[in-house]
Design an enzyme around this catalytic site. Sequence first.
Site, mmCIF file in Angstrom:
data_model
loop_
_atom_site.group_PDB
_atom_site.id
_atom_site.type_symbol
_atom_site.label_atom_id
_atom_site.label_comp_id
_atom_site.label_asym_id
_atom_site.label_seq_id
_atom_site.Cartn_x
_atom_site.Cartn_y
_atom_site.Cartn_z
ATOM 1 N N ASP A 184 0.852 -1.188 0.000
ATOM 2 C CA ASP A 184 0.000 0.000 0.000
ATOM 3 C C ASP A 184 0.886 1.236 0.000
ATOM 4 O O ASP A 184 1.801 1.350 0.813
ATOM 5 C CB ASP A 184 -0.901 0.002 1.245
ATOM 6 C CG ASP A 184 -1.726 1.267 1.340
ATOM 7 O OD1 ASP A 184 -2.596 1.465 0.477
ATOM 8 O OD2 ASP A 184 -1.500 2.067 2.266
ATOM 9 N N GLU A 269 -1.527 -1.291 -5.902
ATOM 10 C CA GLU A 269 -2.735 -0.638 -6.354
ATOM 11 C C GLU A 269 -2.432 0.095 -7.644
ATOM 12 O O GLU A 269 -1.378 0.696 -7.785
ATOM 13 C CB GLU A 269 -3.199 0.367 -5.302
ATOM 14 C CG GLU A 269 -4.609 0.148 -4.859
ATOM 15 C CD GLU A 269 -4.989 1.117 -3.756
ATOM 16 O OE1 GLU A 269 -6.163 1.459 -3.671
ATOM 17 O OE2 GLU A 269 -4.102 1.531 -2.989
ATOM 18 N N ASP A 350 -3.196 1.535 7.060
ATOM 19 C CA ASP A 350 -2.357 1.169 5.917
ATOM 20 C C ASP A 350 -2.117 -0.338 5.828
ATOM 21 O O ASP A 350 -2.130 -0.915 4.745
ATOM 22 C CB ASP A 350 -1.006 1.901 5.974
ATOM 23 C CG ASP A 350 -1.181 3.411 5.881
ATOM 24 O OD1 ASP A 350 -2.196 3.854 5.317
ATOM 25 O OD2 ASP A 350 -0.307 4.137 6.389
#
Length: 400
Positions: A184, A269, A350
């Site tokens: 992340d 991502e 996170d």
Amino acid sequence: MKRAFKYRFYPTDAQAAELLRTFGCVRKVYNMALAARSEAWTLRRERVDYNATSAMLTGWKKTEELAYLSKVSSVPLQQTLRHLQGAFSNFWQKRAKYPTFKSRKKSRRSAEYTTSGFRFRDGRLTLAKMTDPLDIVWSRPLPAGASPSTVTVSQDAAGRWFVSVLCDDRPAMPTPVNDAVGVDVGVASLVTLSTGERITNPRHERKDRERLARAQRDLSRKAEGDGSNRAKARLRVGRAYARIADRRRDFLHKLTTRLVRENQTIVIEDLTVRNMLRNRRLSRAISDASWTELRSMLEYKADWYGREVIAVDRWFPSSKLCSACGTLESRMPLDVREWTCACGTTHDRDVNAARNILAAGLAVAACGDGVRPQRSTPGGQSSVKQEVVPPPRSRAAAQP
Ligand SMILES: [Zn+2]
């Protein structure tokens, strides 16, 4: 660093004929370009450069008597013009004698192919204008995951055939420790891993930024007319900026090498920076983190070392989803760093996001559906352009 690996190979009759034709055309083009350059210089004191000879080649192919030049791959012909350019550079810089013509008997018979002129897949090498891969004796293996940048085919005076493969020489990657990790990219930390580990921005970054800000203030105070001082101040800004960029790139290299070394699959991502920059609070953190650079390093290193990078959809609600029970929170403002789900699990924002990203990526990998991003491969690597015809059948060639 580049390293050449040389092997013997045994061409079929058709391949040998094609290669001998190519060698002849290479020699012809080299000699004609050399003649044109010599003439322009002795008669008109004009220097002819590579681009000019390349344009001449296009012209030659259009004439009736030289039309045969377009029968062979154009790549070795362009390469020989580049070599001629190199020979002239060496001559002008007094490192070598004036280039001489290639003779049919005495000159080395060779042809050099760059990536657009060959195809290397699964340990099989196929040259442009050929349908079958070369029958190469892989006397020693190419480095794992190697992608050749240049291939030179030659024949020696004894009639033996050789192929020299130029590759990036890099250390072999050890077996990964983990199957998969979710990454992340965040605000508080540079990246957070699904293992719970946080990797923060390098410590020196804040100090470097202060130095840059000071240099910029200094520059803006210098009057327009104050020439030399202003130039010095501008130089200081440039240096401070370059220092930040260098150190950050260095840091990203270490980080991405580590992630690729330790993990077989890395799930990230699919953020698009343009969208994130609209969010002003995130923008500073994202530009600091050089997200794009991080991602591209991960992707090309994964390519090199046989690892996989999966990017999950950027609309995927990684922050709002409880990674323990799957409940979707309705809202999750950016300032919430820790939260407790109705199921009783307390999450670090996170780490939870990284776990969700990992789970989503593994789901994508398992069912093979279309959330996968387009992989951007670095310049020329493994991309086979025009000219190469894919091999229609597999030959029993030894694998490297
Ligand atoms: Zn929950």
